[in-house]
Motif scaffolding. Structure first.
Motif, PDB file in Angstrom:
ATOM      1  N   ASP A 361      48.454  17.702  46.087  1.00  0.00           N
ATOM      2  CA  ASP A 361      49.481  18.099  47.049  1.00  0.00           C
ATOM      3  C   ASP A 361      49.526  19.605  47.247  1.00  0.00           C
ATOM      4  N   LEU A 362      49.175  20.401  46.211  1.00  0.00           N
ATOM      5  CA  LEU A 362      49.053  21.846  46.371  1.00  0.00           C
ATOM      6  C   LEU A 362      47.575  22.211  46.390  1.00  0.00           C
ATOM      7  N   ARG A 363      47.136  22.793  47.495  1.00  0.00           N
ATOM      8  CA  ARG A 363      45.721  23.110  47.681  1.00  0.00           C
ATOM      9  C   ARG A 363      45.565  24.596  47.987  1.00  0.00           C
ATOM     10  N   GLY A 364      44.430  25.147  47.600  1.00  0.00           N
ATOM     11  CA  GLY A 364      44.156  26.540  47.898  1.00  0.00           C
ATOM     12  C   GLY A 364      44.050  26.771  49.399  1.00  0.00           C
ATOM     13  N   PRO A 365      44.273  27.999  49.853  1.00  0.00           N
ATOM     14  CA  PRO A 365      44.288  28.284  51.296  1.00  0.00           C
ATOM     15  C   PRO A 365      42.898  28.199  51.926  1.00  0.00           C
ATOM     16  N   GLU A 366      42.829  27.559  53.075  1.00  0.00           N
ATOM     17  CA  GLU A 366      41.577  27.455  53.823  1.00  0.00           C
ATOM     18  C   GLU A 366      41.157  28.821  54.367  1.00  0.00           C
ATOM     19  N   VAL A 367      39.843  29.034  54.533  1.00  0.00           N
ATOM     20  CA  VAL A 367      39.389  30.220  55.238  1.00  0.00           C
ATOM     21  C   VAL A 367      39.543  29.982  56.732  1.00  0.00           C
ATOM     22  N   ASP A 368      39.626  31.071  57.497  1.00  0.00           N
ATOM     23  CA  ASP A 368      39.963  30.954  58.921  1.00  0.00           C
ATOM     24  C   ASP A 368      38.751  31.126  59.827  1.00  0.00           C
ATOM     25  N   TYR A 369      37.571  30.718  59.365  1.00  0.00           N
ATOM     26  CA  TYR A 369      36.387  30.811  60.225  1.00  0.00           C
ATOM     27  C   TYR A 369      35.436  29.661  59.858  1.00  0.00           C
ATOM     28  N   PHE A 370      34.525  29.364  60.773  1.00  0.00           N
ATOM     29  CA  PHE A 370      33.533  28.325  60.516  1.00  0.00           C
ATOM     30  C   PHE A 370      32.490  28.863  59.540  1.00  0.00           C
ATOM     31  N   HIS A 371      32.011  27.981  58.658  1.00  0.00           N
ATOM     32  CA  HIS A 371      31.041  28.427  57.667  1.00  0.00           C
ATOM     33  C   HIS A 371      30.283  27.227  57.115  1.00  0.00           C
ATOM     34  N   ASN A 372      29.151  27.505  56.515  1.00  0.00           N
ATOM     35  CA  ASN A 372      28.396  26.534  55.750  1.00  0.00           C
ATOM     36  C   ASN A 372      28.748  26.690  54.270  1.00  0.00           C
ATOM     37  N   PRO A 373      28.310  25.768  53.406  1.00  0.00           N
ATOM     38  CA  PRO A 373      28.615  25.913  51.973  1.00  0.00           C
ATOM     39  C   PRO A 373      28.183  27.276  51.430  1.00  0.00           C
ATOM     40  N   SER A 403      24.350  23.761  58.802  1.00  0.00           N
ATOM     41  CA  SER A 403      23.954  23.582  60.197  1.00  0.00           C
ATOM     42  C   SER A 403      24.042  24.913  60.927  1.00  0.00           C
ATOM     43  N   LYS A 404      23.010  25.238  61.681  1.00  0.00           N
ATOM     44  CA  LYS A 404      23.052  26.453  62.489  1.00  0.00           C
ATOM     45  C   LYS A 404      24.103  26.355  63.590  1.00  0.00           C
ATOM     46  N   GLY A 405      24.478  25.152  63.933  1.00  0.00           N
ATOM     47  CA  GLY A 405      25.537  24.983  64.911  1.00  0.00           C
ATOM     48  C   GLY A 405      26.912  25.322  64.351  1.00  0.00           C
ATOM     49  N   MET A 406      27.072  25.150  63.046  1.00  0.00           N
ATOM     50  CA  MET A 406      28.341  25.490  62.411  1.00  0.00           C
ATOM     51  C   MET A 406      28.472  27.000  62.246  1.00  0.00           C
ATOM     52  N   ALA A 407      27.434  27.627  61.691  1.00  0.00           N
ATOM     53  CA  ALA A 407      27.409  29.086  61.506  1.00  0.00           C
ATOM     54  C   ALA A 407      25.976  29.492  61.234  1.00  0.00           C
ATOM     55  N   MET A 429      34.663  35.941  50.844  1.00  0.00           N
ATOM     56  CA  MET A 429      35.090  37.204  51.440  1.00  0.00           C
ATOM     57  C   MET A 429      34.045  37.841  52.351  1.00  0.00           C
ATOM     58  N   PHE A 430      32.790  37.422  52.260  1.00  0.00           N
ATOM     59  CA  PHE A 430      31.736  38.059  53.042  1.00  0.00           C
ATOM     60  C   PHE A 430      31.465  37.336  54.356  1.00  0.00           C
ATOM     61  N   GLY A 431      32.180  36.259  54.608  1.00  0.00           N
ATOM     62  CA  GLY A 431      31.885  35.457  55.778  1.00  0.00           C
ATOM     63  C   GLY A 431      30.676  34.570  55.535  1.00  0.00           C
ATOM     64  N   GLU A 432      30.069  34.118  56.611  1.00  0.00           N
ATOM     65  CA  GLU A 432      28.876  33.279  56.479  1.00  0.00           C
ATOM     66  C   GLU A 432      27.782  34.048  55.746  1.00  0.00           C
ATOM     67  N   LEU A 433      27.123  33.401  54.773  1.00  0.00           N
ATOM     68  CA  LEU A 433      26.088  34.053  53.978  1.00  0.00           C
ATOM     69  C   LEU A 433      24.717  33.447  54.278  1.00  0.00           C
ATOM     70  N   PRO A 434      23.645  34.249  54.112  1.00  0.00           N
ATOM     71  CA  PRO A 434      22.319  33.824  54.565  1.00  0.00           C
ATOM     72  C   PRO A 434      21.529  33.005  53.557  1.00  0.00           C
TER      73      PRO A 434
END
Length: 518
Positions: A361-373, A403-407, A429-434
């Motif tokens: 019921d208590l979950r950590g905050p989601e990030v606010d951008y699309f990303h892959n694992p 998926s390249k379509g996700m990020a 914190m770095f956003g999508e990573l390569p």
């Protein structure tokens, strides 16, 4: 009667009196003070704050003793634990926190159900429970704030929750010789247990079950020396076991954490986020992690902290959002701190696709951008590298499904990976990573030996990206056998990639790729 016999009689009498005197001292030190004898009622309704405090004060006045809670529910507001006093809970005994915010006045600037400042030889023990009724208390604080009755100056309007006014379950500050053993700690409105500027601490066989509200850190160690946390079971709605240095000068030295099981809506074992002072000579071993939203191990210096001589070993984590985060940033302070001499060995982590804590019921905050694992990250900042890291016998199972379509952040744009020097330290914190396995940047001296990375599904990214890394050595690296160019170098002036490094069917040369220098 001869003089000699009279003298012998006096000697015998003296020894008898001495034995009696010593026995009386021992009896005083070991005396039990039943809270019921001071007027406490175990009905779960009567507020027993004054009665419990009278028992504590009596034990303290008589040079120490046990304050005993018998079977039943003892409702109470804030109580002050004093030198020489042990709070002992018989099996079936419950100290139940009041839900009236007025029952928690600040003591020496702190607010908690059990609080102590500058006390020595204090203890909480027994097979009972301390239950803060934290959700009810936090909601009462929230309601009073919005009603204008009791304004919380730290109220977080973005997340709609009160700040530090909620208080902690247990708070010990500037204390020496602390033991917390066998007890169950439940339902705090804030951090569950916090040791601050204290020394010689033993926490053993403690159960933390606190998902009552936000910021339910399980066990916080803030500027302490000579600490042992062993055999604990922590289930918390924030960081499980957390080392902090929340203000300049707070030093954490000689910390041992072992044989614990942790579930967290944040990170399991974490250094930071407050990181102003130092963290030195810390050993963490034999830790089981499960259903944890963020990192199994997070080592962070973002406020100028000095972190060195850290040994982590024998970590098993399942359904955990990230394996390892080591981050040197520059959020506060005149200059960055440093992280050096970190050894992480014998680690096995399974990272799921999606949220590990989705069923809570208590979950950590989601990030606010699309990303892959996300991969594991080891990242300093320009001009301030993390130094001397050893990773050995590491296995991480990743979900794949990128998926390249996700990020999509192609290798030709590594410069676009955010530095985010002042950002909140987190593996997102770095956003999508390569890369899908490890992302390593601004590191001077790193050895990776016997590293196995597994993909459950396909991932188009390489396993490793090294950017601005010196002194890299890799031995016995195992990646999926059907992929090439799995190790990417950018601004890596020297590396030692053993010819036996990549345990796969194709040649090692097919699995490494050096990007042009900038």
């Amino acid at each position: 009667m001869s003089y000699k016999r009279i003298l012998n009689c006096f000697v015998i009498l003296f020894f008898l009196l001495q034995i009696s005197f010593n026995a009386e001292i021992y009896a005083n030190k070991g005396k039990d003070y039943l809270v019921t004898a001071y007027g406490a009622v175990a009905d779960g309704k009567t507020v027993n704050t004054k009665a419990i405090q009278k028992a504590i004060d009596a034990a303290n006045k008589n040079k120490g003793g046990r304050v005993v809670f018998s079977k039943g529910k003892f409702l109470s507001g804030s109580i002050v634990l004093k030198s020489g006093v042990e709070l002992f809970f018989e099996e079936g005994a419950v100290l139940l926190g009041s839900t009236d915010v007025n029952d928690y006045p600040k003591y020496e600037g702190r607010r908690a159900l059990v609080v102590a400042t500058a006390s020595k030889n204090i203890s909480i023990s027994g097979k009972g429970i301390i239950d803060g009724q934290g959700r009810e208390l936090a909601l009462a604080v929230d309601s009073l704030h919005h009603a204008g009755v009791r304004i919380d100056p730290d109220y977080n309007y973005r997340r709609l929750r009160p700040g530090d006014g909620r208080g902690k379950l247990v708070s010990f500050v500037k204390c020496d010789s602390i033991k917390v053993t066998d007890i169950t700690l439940k339902n705090s409105s804030g951090w569950v247990t916090c040791f601050e500027q204290s020394s010689n601490i033993v926490v053993d066989n403690v159960t933390v079950e606190s998902r009552a509200y936000w910021n339910n850190d399980g066990i916080d160690i803030n500027g302490c020396e000579n600490v042992r946390v062993t055999n604990c079971n922590v289930n918390a709605a924030d960081d499980g076991i957390c080392l902090k240095s929340d203000s300049p000068g707070l030093q954490n030295n000689n910390i041992y954490i072992a044989n614990c099981s942790i579930r967290s809506s944040a990170s399991a074992v974490k250094f930071g986020t407050g990181s102003y002072g130092s963290f030195k000579n810390v050993t963490i071993e034999n830790i089981k992690v499960y259903d944890t939203f963020r990192s199994a191990i997070a080592i962070e210096s973002v406020d100028g902290a000095e972190i060195e001589n850290i040994k982590v070993s024998n970590i098993v984590a399942v359904n955990t959002g990230n394996a390892i985060l080591i981050r040197l940033g520059h959020r506060n302070g005149e200059k960055p701190g440093y992280i050096k001499n970190v050894s992480i060995k014998n680690v096995k982590v399974q990272v799921p696709f999606g949220r590990p804590d989705i069923d809570y019921d208590l979950r950590g905050p989601e990030v606010d951008y699309f990303h892959n694992p996300f991969p594991a990250s080891i990242a300093g900042i320009p001009g301030h590298a993390i130094e001397n890291v050893t990773l050995e016998n590491i296995e991480i199972i990743y979900p794949g499904r990128a998926s390249k379509g996700m990020a999509y952040l192609p290798l030709s744009r590594l410069k676009d990976v955010l530095e985010n020097e002042k950002g909140y330290p987190e593996f997102t914190m770095f956003g999508e990573l390569p890369s899908w396995g490890f992302y390593v940047r601004h590191v001077d001296g790193i050895e990776m030996k016997n590293i196995k990375l597994v993909l459950e599904k396909e991932d188009f990214r390489p396993a490793f990206v090294f950017d601005d890394v010196k002194g890299l050595r890799m031995e016995k690296i195992e990646v999926p056998s059907d992929k090439v160019n799995q190790i990417i170098f950018k601004d890596v002036p020297s590396s030692n990639l053993d010819t036996e490094a990549l345990k796969r069917k194709s040649e090692p040369a097919q699995n490494t790729f050096v990007l042009p220098t900038k």
